[in-house]
Design a protein around this motif. Sequence first.
Motif: not given
Length: 106
Positions: A100-103, A90-97
């Motif tokens: 990717x979304x950045x600012x 879960x943490x890996x997916x959230x961190x990646x999103x």
Amino acid sequence: MPRPEATPGSTFAVVVVRSGGIAGMSRRWRAEPDPEGASRWRSLIDRCPWDAPPPPSSGADRFQWRIDVEEGGTAVHHARLADTQVEGPWRALIDEVRRAAGAHRT
């Protein structure tokens, strides 16, 4: 829930919403992987235990997380987690999103 078979050119998005905390504010991030990165993203998504009950959580004034995966405009995965439950895949997916979304939060 097993995800539908991907078809060439099918698009998907991952949406993460964090709400709550002391101020009760929400933040939203959305990632729409490009075709070159799709297999890496699918691996991140598939590692998450979508159908498993989340571990117990405790504590007041903590963040709540909502994670949605949409494919071809249809929701294929959905999870709601307390802040203390966001670990491992879960943490890996959230961190990646979020990365990717950045600012470009909405």
